[in-house]
Write a protein that holds these residues in place. Structure first.
Motif, PDB file in Angstrom:
ATOM      1  N   LEU A 173       0.853  -1.143   0.115  1.00  0.00           N
ATOM      2  CA  LEU A 173      -0.143  -0.022  -0.082  1.00  0.00           C
ATOM      3  C   LEU A 173       0.943   1.155  -0.142  1.00  0.00           C
ATOM      4  O   LEU A 173       0.205   2.505  -0.493  1.00  0.00           O
ATOM      5  CB  LEU A 173      -0.945   0.108   1.241  1.00  0.00           C
ATOM      6  CG  LEU A 173      -2.037  -0.779   1.117  1.00  0.00           C
ATOM      7  CD1 LEU A 173      -2.747  -0.898   2.435  1.00  0.00           C
ATOM      8  CD2 LEU A 173      -3.093  -0.660   0.119  1.00  0.00           C
ATOM      9  N   PHE A 174       2.009   1.175   0.495  1.00  0.00           N
ATOM     10  CA  PHE A 174       2.884   2.361   0.548  1.00  0.00           C
ATOM     11  C   PHE A 174       4.280   1.959   0.781  1.00  0.00           C
ATOM     12  O   PHE A 174       4.607   0.702   0.996  1.00  0.00           O
ATOM     13  CB  PHE A 174       2.720   3.167   1.770  1.00  0.00           C
ATOM     14  CG  PHE A 174       3.027   4.511   1.829  1.00  0.00           C
ATOM     15  CD1 PHE A 174       2.311   5.452   1.104  1.00  0.00           C
ATOM     16  CD2 PHE A 174       4.271   5.226   2.435  1.00  0.00           C
ATOM     17  CE1 PHE A 174       2.692   6.916   1.143  1.00  0.00           C
ATOM     18  CE2 PHE A 174       4.442   6.263   2.412  1.00  0.00           C
ATOM     19  CZ  PHE A 174       3.714   7.304   1.853  1.00  0.00           C
ATOM     20  N   GLY A 175       5.223   2.524  -0.053  1.00  0.00           N
ATOM     21  CA  GLY A 175       6.770   2.334  -0.107  1.00  0.00           C
ATOM     22  C   GLY A 175       7.641   2.102   1.047  1.00  0.00           C
ATOM     23  O   GLY A 175       8.561   1.599   1.176  1.00  0.00           O
TER      24      GLY A 175
ATOM     25  N   THR B 116      15.943  11.144  -8.466  1.00  0.00           N
ATOM     26  CA  THR B 116      16.047  11.175  -7.245  1.00  0.00           C
ATOM     27  C   THR B 116      15.020  10.001  -6.683  1.00  0.00           C
ATOM     28  O   THR B 116      13.745  10.058  -6.968  1.00  0.00           O
ATOM     29  CB  THR B 116      15.697  12.258  -6.438  1.00  0.00           C
ATOM     30  OG1 THR B 116      14.613  12.817  -6.903  1.00  0.00           O
ATOM     31  CG2 THR B 116      16.991  13.352  -6.909  1.00  0.00           C
ATOM     32  N   PRO B 117      15.491   9.239  -5.794  1.00  0.00           N
ATOM     33  CA  PRO B 117      14.587   8.070  -5.638  1.00  0.00           C
ATOM     34  C   PRO B 117      13.719   8.441  -4.252  1.00  0.00           C
ATOM     35  O   PRO B 117      13.837   7.729  -3.008  1.00  0.00           O
ATOM     36  CB  PRO B 117      15.564   7.005  -5.144  1.00  0.00           C
ATOM     37  CG  PRO B 117      16.957   7.707  -4.485  1.00  0.00           C
ATOM     38  CD  PRO B 117      16.858   8.968  -5.328  1.00  0.00           C
TER      39      PRO B 117
ATOM     40  N   ALA C 227      22.777  20.260   0.308  1.00  0.00           N
ATOM     41  CA  ALA C 227      22.369  19.001  -0.184  1.00  0.00           C
ATOM     42  C   ALA C 227      21.150  18.615   0.192  1.00  0.00           C
ATOM     43  O   ALA C 227      20.266  19.071   1.244  1.00  0.00           O
ATOM     44  CB  ALA C 227      23.334  18.122   0.642  1.00  0.00           C
ATOM     45  N   TYR C 228      20.150  17.721  -0.576  1.00  0.00           N
ATOM     46  CA  TYR C 228      18.878  17.503  -0.211  1.00  0.00           C
ATOM     47  C   TYR C 228      18.769  15.967   0.088  1.00  0.00           C
ATOM     48  O   TYR C 228      19.518  15.160  -0.114  1.00  0.00           O
ATOM     49  CB  TYR C 228      18.109  17.288  -1.733  1.00  0.00           C
ATOM     50  CG  TYR C 228      16.816  16.626  -1.697  1.00  0.00           C
ATOM     51  CD1 TYR C 228      15.712  17.268  -0.892  1.00  0.00           C
ATOM     52  CD2 TYR C 228      16.510  15.569  -2.713  1.00  0.00           C
ATOM     53  CE1 TYR C 228      14.644  16.608  -0.980  1.00  0.00           C
ATOM     54  CE2 TYR C 228      15.281  14.976  -2.484  1.00  0.00           C
ATOM     55  CZ  TYR C 228      14.390  15.460  -1.710  1.00  0.00           C
ATOM     56  OH  TYR C 228      12.979  14.958  -1.785  1.00  0.00           O
ATOM     57  N   ASP C 229      18.140  15.911   1.271  1.00  0.00           N
ATOM     58  CA  ASP C 229      18.145  14.672   2.132  1.00  0.00           C
ATOM     59  C   ASP C 229      17.094  13.424   1.660  1.00  0.00           C
ATOM     60  O   ASP C 229      16.968  12.375   2.407  1.00  0.00           O
ATOM     61  CB  ASP C 229      18.208  14.616   3.655  1.00  0.00           C
ATOM     62  CG  ASP C 229      16.833  15.492   4.113  1.00  0.00           C
ATOM     63  OD1 ASP C 229      15.832  15.564   3.281  1.00  0.00           O
ATOM     64  OD2 ASP C 229      16.608  15.685   5.028  1.00  0.00           O
ATOM     65  N   GLY C 230      16.215  13.874   0.696  1.00  0.00           N
ATOM     66  CA  GLY C 230      15.139  13.011   0.129  1.00  0.00           C
ATOM     67  C   GLY C 230      14.044  13.083   0.612  1.00  0.00           C
ATOM     68  O   GLY C 230      12.879  12.354   0.503  1.00  0.00           O
TER      69      GLY C 230
ATOM     70  N   GLY D 118      15.914   6.346   2.015  1.00  0.00           N
ATOM     71  CA  GLY D 118      15.887   4.950   2.759  1.00  0.00           C
ATOM     72  C   GLY D 118      14.684   4.764   3.632  1.00  0.00           C
ATOM     73  O   GLY D 118      14.629   3.675   4.565  1.00  0.00           O
ATOM     74  N   GLY D 119      13.855   5.658   3.662  1.00  0.00           N
ATOM     75  CA  GLY D 119      12.560   5.203   4.386  1.00  0.00           C
ATOM     76  C   GLY D 119      12.835   5.866   5.851  1.00  0.00           C
ATOM     77  O   GLY D 119      11.938   5.085   6.638  1.00  0.00           O
TER      78      GLY D 119
END
Length: 427
Positions: free
Chosen positions: A208-210, A313-314, A345-348, A369-370
């Motif tokens: 349902l969600f990553g 970008t992931p 820097a972008y941390d996602g 990395g969730g």
């Protein structure tokens, strides 16, 4: 690439030149343009986009539930651009990165010192057979289009019972929680009317969600509404007049098809990066703009930066991600122009407010990395009314008056730990 575009791209003489050219006047493009002009008012910036209207798309889910008026989500593009920005109202067809040229649909060549690609994501409606012919009729709708979200609400208001299907493709999508939001808001509406329905969620993904931390909570939400999830199911065809949706799945290496009757069908189409990125040699293996996931600088062309839904970008493709990406692109682009090292820097970070009912929102926040990184210390797995207020009122205000104005604010999210045991979930 068309013959006309190919002929023009052979010339390396630009028709005009700017210090910075931005492709795309969506939230990402305008936010970066505004931050650049705030930092350096005299910087020459042009933004390329043929769209006359700009949309606050996160509210279309609310439009589809009768909680927001469609006209509240639309403003003229020209009224949102920062002062001193040149608006080039043309489509982009090609980037000649070796000669620093952006090639337009009318054949003009726009030169740049630095380029920002914020072109958004392409919705591939035609990859589902029969879908385009039946959208907006026969009970087939999608909150992913401005003109169709009101039809979603019309279908819910007039729903007399039966089977309602909600789909999500296996591809990357803008706001990956939105397909479920349509389901939950519909289920909540039917619950308030004490009306029963057979609810199904067909997703090409395996969860349902990553992020498992949030997926487990959303499993409780979907179970609360007695909706049936179906994983690994791809919508491949729609027969609107017959009210049949066809799904494919792979079992033991064999492709199987299933025809499912519906009375209401909410579709989220497959999505991909704009074709010009791949055709210009700027994409990764999947066609997404190939950039460093932290500096947001292109992997091969140092004068190109990217942000938003078109990039490699992931992270989840959300407006909240753009909020954190825009300051990084602005800072690193200016550093590049000045010949200095890139330090931003972008941390996602991504934020996904999953609307679980008309009043409550589960606010999922996370980084690469969730990693769970809520802004507040409250357990983010719990749908809350205060987050519902943020979704309906504060986030639209923030979008129009802070993000698009280039008024960057320091990041407030931070990694936090929570018990493995799920809290009480009340959608």
């Amino acid at each position: 690439m068309s013959q006309t575009t190919e002929q023009h791209s052979l010339s390396t003489t630009p028709d005009s030149r700017h210090a910075v050219v931005i492709v795309g006047a969506g939230s990402a493009g305008i936010a970066v343009a505004a931050q650049l002009k705030r930092a350096r008012p005299d910087l020459g910036v042009a933004i390329i986009d043929p769209a006359e209207q700009h949309y606050y798309q996160p509210a279309w889910t609310l439009v589809g539930a009768g909680l927001f008026k469609p006209e509240q989500t639309r403003r003229a593009t020209r009224t949102l651009l920062p002062s001193g920005i040149e608006h080039v109202a043309q489509a982009i067809t090609h980037i000649d990165a070796d000669n620093k040229l952006a090639i337009l649909a009318d054949g003009r060549r726009i030169g740049y010192q630095a380029l920002v690609i914020a072109a958004g994501i392409h919705l591939d409606w035609d990859k589902i057979a029969g879908l385009s012919e039946t959208l907006g009729q026969n009970g087939v709708t999608s909150n992913y289009r401005y003109d169709l979200a009101p039809y979603t609400w019309e279908l819910l208001r007039n729903f007399k019972g039966g089977t309602a299907l909600f789909t999500q493709p296996a591809t990357a999508v803008k706001c990956p929680g939105a397909p479920q939001k349509a389901l939950y808001l519909a289920a909540d509406h039917l619950r308030r009317r004490q009306q029963t329905a057979e609810l199904h969620f067909y997703t090409g993904t395996g969860a349902l969600f990553g992020v498992p931390f949030y997926a487990r909570a959303l499993e409780q939400v979907i179970a609360h509404y007695k909706a049936q999830p179906h994983f690994g199911r791809h919508l491949v065809a729609v027969d609107g007049p017959a009210r049949i949706a066809t799904f494919e799945t792979t079992v033991d290496g064999q492709t199987q098809r299933e025809d499912v009757h519906f009375d209401l069908l909410h579709v989220v189409p497959p999505q991909s990066a704009p074709a010009f990125i791949r055709e210009s040699g700027l994409g990764d293996g999947g066609g997404w703009l190939d950039i460093d996931k932290h500096t947001l600088q292109h992997a091969r062309y140092a004068d190109i930066f990217g942000l938003g839904d078109a990039t490699s970008t992931p992270n989840s493709k959300t407006a909240a991600a753009i909020k954190e990406q825009a300051p990084v692109v602005a800072a690193n682009l200016l550093a590049r122009l000045d010949g200095k090292p890139l330090t931003a820097a972008y941390d996602g970070y991504a934020g996904c407010p999953v609307t679980t009912s008309a009043e409550r929102v589960l606010l999922a926040e996370f980084t690469y990395g969730g990693v769970i990184t809520p802004t507040l210390s409250l357990d983010p797995r719990v749908p809350r009314r205060r987050y519902g207020w943020l979704k309906k009122f504060y986030f639209p205000f923030y979008y129009w008056n802070i993000l698009l104005k280039g008024r960057s604010r320091p990041a407030q999210h931070t990694p936090r730990n929570y018990p493995d045991t799920l809290p009480t979930i009340q959608p």
